[in-house]
Scaffold this motif. Structure first.
Motif, mmCIF file in Angstrom:
data_model
loop_
_atom_site.group_PDB
_atom_site.id
_atom_site.type_symbol
_atom_site.label_atom_id
_atom_site.label_comp_id
_atom_site.label_asym_id
_atom_site.label_seq_id
_atom_site.Cartn_x
_atom_site.Cartn_y
_atom_site.Cartn_z
ATOM 1 N N VAL A 123 0.848 -1.200 0.000
ATOM 2 C CA VAL A 123 0.000 0.000 0.000
ATOM 3 C C VAL A 123 0.881 1.247 0.000
ATOM 4 O O VAL A 123 1.675 1.457 0.923
ATOM 5 N N ALA A 124 0.755 2.061 -1.029
ATOM 6 C CA ALA A 124 1.533 3.300 -1.137
ATOM 7 C C ALA A 124 0.602 4.499 -1.008
ATOM 8 O O ALA A 124 -0.542 4.463 -1.455
ATOM 9 N N VAL A 125 1.095 5.554 -0.397
ATOM 10 C CA VAL A 125 0.319 6.796 -0.248
ATOM 11 C C VAL A 125 0.745 7.773 -1.331
ATOM 12 O O VAL A 125 1.926 8.127 -1.433
ATOM 13 N N VAL A 126 -0.211 8.198 -2.152
ATOM 14 C CA VAL A 126 0.034 9.202 -3.191
ATOM 15 C C VAL A 126 -1.097 10.215 -3.123
ATOM 16 O O VAL A 126 -2.255 9.872 -3.393
ATOM 17 N N HIS A 127 -0.779 11.454 -2.748
ATOM 18 C CA HIS A 127 -1.812 12.484 -2.671
ATOM 19 C C HIS A 127 -2.258 12.913 -4.066
ATOM 20 O O HIS A 127 -1.433 13.060 -4.972
ATOM 21 N N PRO A 128 -3.558 13.143 -4.266
ATOM 22 C CA PRO A 128 -4.011 13.776 -5.512
ATOM 23 C C PRO A 128 -3.467 15.204 -5.603
ATOM 24 O O PRO A 128 -2.935 15.741 -4.623
ATOM 25 N N GLY A 129 -3.636 15.821 -6.758
ATOM 26 C CA GLY A 129 -3.109 17.171 -6.941
ATOM 27 C C GLY A 129 -4.193 18.173 -7.269
ATOM 28 O O GLY A 129 -5.389 17.896 -7.154
ATOM 29 N N VAL A 130 -3.765 19.351 -7.675
ATOM 30 C CA VAL A 130 -4.670 20.410 -8.089
ATOM 31 C C VAL A 130 -4.021 21.133 -9.269
ATOM 32 O O VAL A 130 -2.800 21.321 -9.302
ATOM 33 N N VAL A 153 -12.205 19.271 -3.523
ATOM 34 C CA VAL A 153 -12.834 20.587 -3.386
ATOM 35 C C VAL A 153 -12.049 21.448 -2.405
ATOM 36 O O VAL A 153 -11.824 22.643 -2.649
ATOM 37 N N ALA A 154 -11.617 20.854 -1.314
ATOM 38 C CA ALA A 154 -10.897 21.612 -0.284
ATOM 39 C C ALA A 154 -9.571 22.151 -0.815
ATOM 40 O O ALA A 154 -9.206 23.306 -0.560
ATOM 41 N N ILE A 155 -8.835 21.329 -1.575
ATOM 42 C CA ILE A 155 -7.554 21.771 -2.119
ATOM 43 C C ILE A 155 -7.758 22.807 -3.217
ATOM 44 O O ILE A 155 -7.045 23.820 -3.292
ATOM 45 N N LYS A 189 -0.422 28.645 0.171
ATOM 46 C CA LYS A 189 0.841 27.940 0.446
ATOM 47 C C LYS A 189 0.591 26.451 0.677
ATOM 48 O O LYS A 189 1.349 25.597 0.204
ATOM 49 N N HIS A 190 -0.480 26.142 1.415
ATOM 50 C CA HIS A 190 -0.795 24.733 1.688
ATOM 51 C C HIS A 190 -1.149 23.997 0.405
ATOM 52 O O HIS A 190 -0.690 22.865 0.168
ATOM 53 N N ALA A 191 -1.951 24.632 -0.454
ATOM 54 C CA ALA A 191 -2.363 23.993 -1.707
ATOM 55 C C ALA A 191 -1.184 23.732 -2.626
ATOM 56 O O ALA A 191 -1.212 22.792 -3.433
ATOM 57 N N GLU A 192 -0.145 24.555 -2.523
ATOM 58 C CA GLU A 192 1.033 24.366 -3.379
ATOM 59 C C GLU A 192 1.755 23.049 -3.104
ATOM 60 O O GLU A 192 2.565 22.600 -3.924
ATOM 61 N N LEU A 193 1.443 22.415 -1.971
ATOM 62 C CA LEU A 193 2.055 21.124 -1.645
ATOM 63 C C LEU A 193 1.485 19.995 -2.499
ATOM 64 O O LEU A 193 2.044 18.898 -2.537
#
Length: 410
Positions: free
Chosen positions: A187-194, A318-320, A381-385
């Motif tokens: 199981v790998a963790v990969v965050h979605p993007g924006v 939606v939050a990002i 700044k947070h969304a840029e992550l």
């Protein structure tokens, strides 16, 4: 890519189209830009859709005829999977040997198909759940319907057979391990993007002018599918609470509800507008049908705060997206939202679904311009992550792990 129940070409925000549609299409674009050809299989929902559609160089969408084109709900689709599998397998048979190198399935229906293609084509299977039945059933909204045992059995089979599982967050990884018995090493963790070229900050005045929102409005926005799981009723009840405790807000408060009915929300399509009238909010609330990504970006940018009170979110795009537009987010402390929102920095996380608690969290952002501006800067700044570029690189790394694991067991 297997995305059986919803096409990445569908407009997010209505029917079954949502964050997963964005995920599949944006990830495919990044893979194609890196020279990886992507073929996406989805169920045809109209006889007018072409069997194949090239989205852009390197990405082809196959519209698979599986069951009636119209009138099927998501829970009807398991009975149509045989036809879907047949047509997917036919594409490979009609191609040169070794045409596909890897299958990436999305959601449990596609995962069921993926387990068949893995065996037939002798290639690795990577699966992304997006949502899980056991998690949803533990956090049901009032009036919502529990996920069937057949789905749970299907998800357990996928977890057992997939070479790699991609979780959106550490929390989802924990759920896969603890609730489904997944092997932690797979199981790998990969965050979605924006897409930060679409969702941009520093343009609230411009966005308000284009949407006809008054300059001094205290605009609370909900964006998403209208169904109990997403809890848009909490936003309306929170607005009513705000006006009850601070009647002076009446002249400024606006609530935007952007999206269309979906899931169990289709059973009572006027429920939310009926609630607005019942709460005496018809002069405050604006209902907006599903909009394009560019228009949605304007709504985010125009808002004073975006509210995401969902009962469950595997991530919460939606939050990002809202934070990328410089808008603080008030969200439920559930699932991926605890990762998508930096509590007290880029927004506020709320325990539970009491409208009074959401009203309490929203009010400072509506009446204190300095606080909102400070949180807006931090939201950007947070969304840029989170970027699709990083998502693609990490996903390719998971594909490579799946290849090595698959070959080691041949």
């Amino acid at each position: 890519m297997l995305s059986a129940h919803t096409s990445p070409l569908e407009q997010p925000g209505t029917g079954d189209a949502g964050g997963m549609n964005v995920y599949v299409l944006e990830l495919s674009r990044q893979l194609a830009a890196r020279g990886i050809e992507v073929e996406i299989f989805t169920r045809a929902t109209s006889r007018h859709q072409p069997p194949q559609h090239e989205v852009e160089p390197g990405i082809v969408v196959h519209h698979v005829a599986a069951g009636p084109f119209e009138g099927l709900q998501k829970n009807d689709l398991p009975s149509q999977l045989c036809g879907f599998v047949r047509d997917v397998l036919r594409v490979e048979v009609e191609s040169a040997p070794g045409h596909f190198d890897l299958v990436h399935s999305h959601y449990w229906l596609s995962g069921q198909i993926g387990t068949v293609t893995r065996e037939r084509w002798n290639v690795p299977l990577v699966h992304t759940m997006h949502t899980m039945a056991k998690v949803k059933n533990a956090l049901l909204a009032e009036g919502d319907v529990a996920e069937p045992v057949g789905r749970i059995a299907g998800e357990e089979e996928i977890v057992r057979l997939a070479d790699r599982l991609i979780a959106n967050t550490d929390e989802e990884r924990r759920e896969l391990v603890e609730l489904y018995g997944a092997d932690p090493s797979r199981v790998a963790v990969v965050h979605p993007g924006v897409d930060q070229t679409v969702f941009r900050s520093g343009r609230q005045a411009e966005a308000r002018a284009s949407l006809g929102v008054p300059d001094d409005a205290a605009l609370v926005l909900f964006a998403g599918r209208i169904q109990p799981l997403k809890a848009p009723d909490v936003v309306l009840r929170a607005a009513a609470h705000l006006l009850h405790t601070d009647p002076d807000l009446r002249g400024r408060l606006r609530v935007g509800i952007v999206g269309g009915a979906s899931g169990t929300g289709l059973e009572h399509p006027t429920a939310l507008s009926d609630l607005s009238s019942e709460l005496g909010l018809d002069d405050v609330v604006t209902f907006v049908p599903t909009v394009t990504q560019s228009q949605l970006s304007d709504w985010y940018a125009a808002a004073s705060a975006v509210c995401v009170p969902s009962y469950n979110e595997s991530f919460g795009l939606v939050a990002i997206e809202a934070q990328a537009c410089g808008t603080p987010v008030v969200a439920a402390r559930v699932g991926g939202l605890a990762t998508a929102v930096s509590d007290g920095v880029s927004g506020v996380l709320v325990d539970g679904h009491d409208p009074a608690d959401y009203a309490h969290a929203l009010r400072p952002l509506l009446v204190d311009p300095e606080l909102r501006e400070a949180m807006s800067v931090k939201a950007v700044k947070h969304a840029e992550l989170f970027s699709w570029d990083v998502t693609a690189d990490r996903t390719i790394a998971v594909y490579e792990q799946a290849f090595r694991s698959f070959e080691a067991h041949q």
